[in-house]
Design a protein around this motif. Structure first.
Motif, PDB file in Angstrom:
ATOM      1  N   ILE A 186       0.782  -1.092  -0.028  1.00 15.69           N
ATOM      2  CA  ILE A 186       0.241   0.017  -0.242  1.00 15.69           C
ATOM      3  C   ILE A 186       0.901   1.231  -0.119  1.00 15.69           C
ATOM      4  O   ILE A 186       1.753   1.276   0.950  1.00 15.69           O
TER       5      ILE A 186
ATOM      6  N   VAL B 184     -11.081  -4.829  -2.354  1.00 14.87           N
ATOM      7  CA  VAL B 184     -10.385  -3.719  -1.635  1.00 14.87           C
ATOM      8  C   VAL B 184     -10.945  -2.269  -1.982  1.00 14.87           C
ATOM      9  O   VAL B 184     -11.003  -1.149  -1.127  1.00 14.87           O
TER      10      VAL B 184
ATOM     11  N   ILE C 145      -8.332   2.015   2.041  1.00 15.99           N
ATOM     12  CA  ILE C 145      -7.085   1.300   2.391  1.00 15.99           C
ATOM     13  C   ILE C 145      -6.194   1.983   3.177  1.00 15.99           C
ATOM     14  O   ILE C 145      -5.219   1.462   3.818  1.00 15.99           O
TER      15      ILE C 145
ATOM     16  N   GLU D  96      -8.158  -1.526   8.856  1.00  6.73           N
ATOM     17  CA  GLU D  96      -7.317  -2.519   8.570  1.00  6.73           C
ATOM     18  C   GLU D  96      -7.777  -3.916   8.862  1.00  6.73           C
ATOM     19  O   GLU D  96      -7.870  -4.781   8.103  1.00  6.73           O
TER      20      GLU D  96
ATOM     21  N   LEU E 120      -0.807  -6.795   5.151  1.00  4.65           N
ATOM     22  CA  LEU E 120      -0.824  -5.497   4.270  1.00  4.65           C
ATOM     23  C   LEU E 120       0.289  -4.486   4.887  1.00  4.65           C
ATOM     24  O   LEU E 120       0.868  -4.408   5.727  1.00  4.65           O
TER      25      LEU E 120
ATOM     26  N   ARG F 236       2.593  -1.270   4.310  1.00  3.25           N
ATOM     27  CA  ARG F 236       2.548   0.121   3.813  1.00  3.25           C
ATOM     28  C   ARG F 236       4.076   0.440   3.401  1.00  3.25           C
ATOM     29  O   ARG F 236       4.995   0.340   4.081  1.00  3.25           O
TER      30      ARG F 236
END
Length: 552
Positions: free
Chosen positions: A472, A509, A514, A520, A549, A551
């Motif tokens: 992300i 998504v 997001i 989350e 996930l 980032r």
């Protein structure tokens, strides 16, 4: 208030293996306890990654300040196998005869625990005083050295705990069953007998090791190529028979397998096997012609890492087998092992190797009492009460019926966790329940039956694994495609599966912000659901799914 005499099995009642029994004496809520045996059972294929299972000792761990000691009847794994795993929770004295004590030391050595100060050696037919219990070891016969029954004297009366036994008139190694002392104990009066139930369905007598020796010698005398005998390493009398038959047929003998060497060494250390020929190293044995060598090896139950399995699959570094050789399975097929053992037998026969087992020749006898043996014990001991243990429920119920036939006034049926009040009262009865259960040795950690690690591994085993990693960006967008990793899924078209999952992930998504940390967990849950549903539609499997996930 009167003192109570209690009996409580935590393992080995309703199953064969994993024996753990407690005897308690004293006022309600303040009993002194003695533990008899602390064994394991072996896991099957339904519990991936687990080899050993043992009783949950929680009930006695809570009362460990009142636990006077662990008294061991003999050295089979289903009676001592859990000791090094569970003793650190109990930290009490351990009592054992010399041969059992040698094997106990080995177990603690492997765990790097110094047990010297807590391991007390009891001579054969010796006594142990653990007030208010006065315990006498009674020599019996079984399929291992130094099997003992226990006469447990208390202020309320005498209990005879038989342990594992049979009546063998000629056990070859070790002393005969101490029938004279058992008769004396019977005359003195026995409040309750806790008795082995394993062979209660078997008529007649369980047979003698001396008869096995005669038959094995006959079998080996007609064989003129390489002979491999596989047996339980713990059966030292059978080991002595293999040595005897090798010598009589003009052969050298070689021991193969770690357990076989360990038991041989322990037996020699305790003064047994002194009059046998010396075994030779398997590497030296290669120098002898086929008709001049016998191998005695582990793996009689088809264990994947046992020596016999490695020999049959031609992966053993020192022992080679070829057409015309013979393999003698001098052991019983333990229920549950039939499938892998018959597979092993079939492979050997297919390769032109003669297979000889208890199905074709009299080359094995059980170490447990058949019905005639049981009759002897009942007639010697004359107990007022019998509590069958060491059996599945079908064995124990049949043993209750047998006890009634033998005119025992008060047979009591139990299962793990039952607390039997033997005294006071008109007759012994189950009056309470202790928490009981199983612990799995998972790696080197004890876990409960419903541990998450076990559930996860079963899930992985049945359904496979899927991992999705989504990158992300700082602006809350997906960077490139998700990274997929999967194992154990029956996928025909890998690319089609990957593109399909990517589409499902993209759709899911889009319904979330997001970039929002608050969402989350909900996003992860939604992605798990959509990925598992897609996999179920495409493959019929709902894999164990992990979502990452990341980032960036």
């Amino acid at each position: 208030m009167k003192d109570e005499l209690l009996f409580c099995p935590l393992g080995g009642s309703g199953e064969i293996g994993m024996n753990m029994n407690l005897f308690g004496y004293g006022q309600t809520g303040d009993h002194k306890w003695v533990m008899v045996d602390i064994g394991v059972t072996f896991a099957d294929d339904t519990i991936p990654g687990v080899d050993l299972i043992y009783p949950d000792p929680g009930f006695i761990v809570e009362r460990k300040d009142n636990l006077l000691g662990i008294v061991l009847t003999h050295a089979h794994e289903d009676h001592i196998g859990a000791i090094a795993h569970l003793w650190p929770k109990l930290k009490c004295k351990i009592f054992a005869t010399p041969f059992t004590a040698v094997l106990i030391r080995e177990k603690f050595k492997e765990k790097h625990i110094d047990i010297t100060n807590d391991l007390k050696i009891v001579e054969l037919n010796g006594t142990v005083k653990l007030e208010p219990f006065d315990i006498e070891y009674i020599t019996l016969t079984h399929s291992i050295l130094e099997p003992n029954g226990l006469r447990i004297k208390t202020p309320a009366g005498v209990i005879l705990h038989t342990g594992d036994w049979k009546v063998d008139p000629n056990p070859l190694i070790g002393e005969n069953i101490n029938a004279q002392r058992l008769k004396e104990i019977g005359e003195e009066g026995v409040l309750a007998m806790i008795c082995d139930s394993t062979n209660v369905f078997s008529a007649g007598r369980s047979g003698s090791e001396s008869d096995v020796r005669k038959n094995l010698l006959n079998v080996m005398s007609r064989l003129n190529k390489r002979i491999i005998i596989t047996s339980f390493a713990s059966n030292v009398a059978r080991m002595a028979t293999a040595f005897y038959c090798a010598e009589k047929t003009g052969r050298q003998i070689s021991l193969v397998g770690r357990s076989m060497h360990r038991i041989y060494k322990a037996a020699r250390q305790c003064g047994y096997l002194k009059d046998t020929i010396e075994p030779i190293d398997p590497r030296e044995a290669k120098k002898f012609s086929r008709e001049k060598i016998v191998y005695l090896c582990t793996g009689s139950q088809g264990e994947p890492m046992g020596a016999m399995m490695r020999i049959s699959s031609y992966t053993h570094p020192d022992v080679f087998i070829e057409k015309g050789d013979a393999v003698i399975f001098s052991s019983k097929i333990i229920p549950g092992n039939e499938k892998k053992l018959y597979k092993l037998h079939n492979q050997l026969v297919k390769d032109g190797i003669e297979v000889i087992s208890e199905e074709t020749e009299f080359i094995h006898v059980s170490g447990h009492p058949n019905r005639e043996d049981l009759k002897d014990m009942y007639q010697w001991v004359k107990p007022k009460c019998v509590i069958p243990v060491h059996g599945e429920h079908r064995h124990m119920i049949e043993h209750i019926n047998f006890a009634k036939e033998m005119k025992v006034p008060n047979p009591v049926q139990v299962e793990n966790g039952d607390i039997v009040r033997l005294y006071p009262g008109d007759k012994p009865e189950v009056y309470d329940k202790a928490p009981s259960g199983r612990l799995y040795l998972d790696g080197n950690i004890s876990v409960d039956e419903d541990a998450q690690s076990i559930k996860d591994r079963k899930n992985l085993s049945a359904n496979g694994y899927l991992e999705v990693t989504i990158l992300i960006t700082p602006k809350g967008n997906i960077h490139n495609n998700p990274v997929l990793n999967f194992r154990g899924l029956p996928i025909d078209d890998r690319d089609e599966f990957i593109y399909g999952i990517e589409d499902e992930i993209e759709k899911t998504v889009k319904t979330f912000k997001i970039g929002s940390k608050q969402q989350e967990h909900n996003l992860i849950d939604a992605l798990k659901v959509c990925c598992r549903k897609f996999s179920k539609d495409k493959t019929g499997k709902k894999p164990f799914t992990n979502i990452n996930l990341v980032r960036i």
